[in-house]
Scaffold this motif. Structure first.
Motif, short mmCIF file in Angstrom:
data_model
loop_
_atom_site.label_atom_id
_atom_site.label_comp_id
_atom_site.label_asym_id
_atom_site.label_seq_id
_atom_site.Cartn_x
_atom_site.Cartn_y
_atom_site.Cartn_z
N ILE A 22 0.84 -1.21 0.00
CA ILE A 22 0.00 0.00 0.00
C ILE A 22 0.87 1.26 0.00
O ILE A 22 0.58 2.23 -0.71
CB ILE A 22 -0.98 -0.01 1.20
N LEU A 23 1.95 1.24 0.75
CA LEU A 23 2.87 2.38 0.77
C LEU A 23 3.41 2.64 -0.63
O LEU A 23 3.43 3.79 -1.10
CB LEU A 23 4.02 2.11 1.75
N GLU A 24 3.81 1.59 -1.34
CA GLU A 24 4.32 1.74 -2.71
C GLU A 24 3.22 2.21 -3.67
O GLU A 24 3.40 3.15 -4.43
CB GLU A 24 4.91 0.42 -3.20
N LEU A 25 2.06 1.57 -3.61
CA LEU A 25 0.98 1.89 -4.55
C LEU A 25 0.48 3.32 -4.38
O LEU A 25 0.30 4.05 -5.36
CB LEU A 25 -0.19 0.91 -4.37
N LEU A 26 0.25 3.74 -3.14
CA LEU A 26 -0.32 5.06 -2.90
C LEU A 26 0.66 6.20 -3.17
O LEU A 26 0.27 7.37 -3.20
CB LEU A 26 -0.88 5.17 -1.49
N ASN A 27 1.92 5.85 -3.39
CA ASN A 27 2.92 6.85 -3.75
C ASN A 27 3.40 6.71 -5.19
O ASN A 27 4.34 7.38 -5.61
CB ASN A 27 4.10 6.80 -2.76
N ASP A 28 2.73 5.84 -5.95
CA ASP A 28 3.00 5.68 -7.37
C ASP A 28 2.63 6.99 -8.09
O ASP A 28 1.62 7.63 -7.76
CB ASP A 28 2.17 4.51 -7.90
N GLU A 29 3.43 7.37 -9.07
CA GLU A 29 3.21 8.64 -9.77
C GLU A 29 1.80 8.73 -10.37
O GLU A 29 1.14 9.76 -10.26
CB GLU A 29 4.26 8.79 -10.87
N GLY A 36 -5.06 10.78 -6.30
CA GLY A 36 -4.81 11.80 -5.29
C GLY A 36 -3.84 11.35 -4.23
O GLY A 36 -3.55 10.17 -4.07
N ASP A 37 -3.32 12.31 -3.53
CA ASP A 37 -2.35 12.07 -2.46
C ASP A 37 -3.10 11.76 -1.17
O ASP A 37 -3.81 12.60 -0.63
CB ASP A 37 -1.47 13.30 -2.29
N LYS A 38 -2.94 10.53 -0.68
CA LYS A 38 -3.61 10.11 0.55
C LYS A 38 -2.76 10.40 1.79
O LYS A 38 -3.14 10.05 2.90
CB LYS A 38 -3.93 8.60 0.49
N GLY A 39 -1.59 10.99 1.60
CA GLY A 39 -0.73 11.34 2.74
C GLY A 39 -0.09 10.14 3.40
O GLY A 39 0.33 10.22 4.56
N VAL A 40 0.05 9.05 2.69
CA VAL A 40 0.65 7.83 3.23
C VAL A 40 2.14 7.86 2.92
O VAL A 40 2.53 7.74 1.76
CB VAL A 40 -0.04 6.57 2.65
N ARG A 41 2.97 8.04 3.96
CA ARG A 41 4.42 8.16 3.75
C ARG A 41 5.24 7.12 4.50
O ARG A 41 6.42 6.98 4.25
CB ARG A 41 4.88 9.56 4.19
N THR A 42 4.62 6.44 5.46
CA THR A 42 5.36 5.47 6.28
C THR A 42 4.55 4.17 6.38
O THR A 42 3.34 4.17 6.09
CB THR A 42 5.56 6.02 7.71
N PRO A 43 5.18 3.08 6.79
CA PRO A 43 4.42 1.85 7.01
C PRO A 43 3.27 2.05 8.01
O PRO A 43 2.19 1.48 7.83
CB PRO A 43 5.47 0.87 7.53
N ASP A 45 1.55 4.83 8.44
CA ASP A 45 0.50 5.51 7.68
C ASP A 45 -0.27 4.51 6.84
O ASP A 45 -1.50 4.58 6.72
CB ASP A 45 1.08 6.57 6.74
N ALA A 46 0.45 3.58 6.23
CA ALA A 46 -0.19 2.57 5.36
C ALA A 46 -1.12 1.67 6.18
O ALA A 46 -2.24 1.38 5.74
CB ALA A 46 0.88 1.74 4.65
N ARG A 47 -0.68 1.26 7.35
CA ARG A 47 -1.55 0.42 8.21
C ARG A 47 -2.79 1.20 8.65
O ARG A 47 -3.89 0.65 8.68
CB ARG A 47 -0.75 -0.10 9.42
N ASN A 48 -2.61 2.48 8.95
CA ASN A 48 -3.75 3.32 9.31
C ASN A 48 -4.72 3.44 8.13
O ASN A 48 -5.94 3.35 8.31
CB ASN A 48 -3.25 4.70 9.76
N TYR A 49 -4.21 3.66 6.94
CA TYR A 49 -5.04 3.74 5.74
C TYR A 49 -5.82 2.43 5.55
O TYR A 49 -7.02 2.45 5.26
CB TYR A 49 -4.17 4.02 4.50
N LEU A 50 -5.13 1.31 5.71
CA LEU A 50 -5.79 0.00 5.55
C LEU A 50 -6.90 -0.18 6.59
O LEU A 50 -8.00 -0.61 6.26
CB LEU A 50 -4.76 -1.13 5.69
N GLN A 51 -6.61 0.17 7.83
CA GLN A 51 -7.58 -0.02 8.92
C GLN A 51 -8.80 0.87 8.74
O GLN A 51 -9.93 0.42 8.87
CB GLN A 51 -6.92 0.25 10.27
N GLN A 52 -8.56 2.14 8.43
CA GLN A 52 -9.66 3.09 8.33
C GLN A 52 -10.35 3.08 6.96
O GLN A 52 -11.44 3.62 6.83
CB GLN A 52 -9.16 4.50 8.63
#
Length: 171
Positions: A22-29, A36-43, A45-52
């Protein structure tokens, strides 16, 4: 948990162990440009995105975005595809995104067609839509290939620069 199988793909529920993907995908160009930019920059952040996001959606709606994995290939996902309840839309919409190295292989069409069928025939959703950036020609082709038709331009917010193309299931 496996939700769908197609000839080449398996769609399963995302889980917290998918954080690196998810970290890689959400930061893909292309993701940043068209979705859009979901603000996911760290693992974390990615876990939070997945959970929420996806994990919460499974519990609230009975569907969400799923990890798309290839049969017989690496177990790491190549993309995501599923149904999303999005603010600004009355109906669930088909959403998908794939890592750059896995685009152009027909995975998006195969996964999106399976998700549309799941929503229509298994979940018995009365109407499913899709949205895309007006210049996202790759996604527009995918939606047309799965039988969706352009309906109109619309905005999901009060911002004029937030215009998207709305696609609907063809009769």
């Amino acid at each position: 948990m496996t939700v769908l199988r197609t000839p080449r793909l398996q769609l399963r529920e995302l889980n917290l162990e998918d954080d690196a993907f998810i970290l890689e995908l959400l930061n893909d160009e292309a993701f940043l440009r068209y979705i859009g930019d979901k603000g996911v920059r760290t693992p974390a952040d990615a876990r939070n995105y997945l959970q929420q996001g996806p994990i919460d959606s499974y519990q609230r709606n009975g569907f969400g975005l799923y990890a798309v994995c290839t049969h017989g290939g690496p177990t790491a996902p190549v993309g995501i595809c599923g149904l999303v309840r999005r603010e600004g839309l009355q109906d669930p919409d088909v959403g998908f995104a794939f890592l750059a190295r896995h685009r152009g292989r027909g995975y998006a069409v195969e996964a999106a067609a399976a998700v549309l069928d799941l929503g229509t025939h298994t979940l018995k959703l009365p109407r499913i839509v899709a949205i895309t950036a007006p210049d996202n020609w790759g996604s527009i082709r995918v939606l047309e290939k799965i039988g969706m038709k352009f309906d109109r331009l619309m905005s999901l917010s009060d911002r004029a620069d937030d215009e998207v193309k709305l696609f609907v299931q063809s009769a």
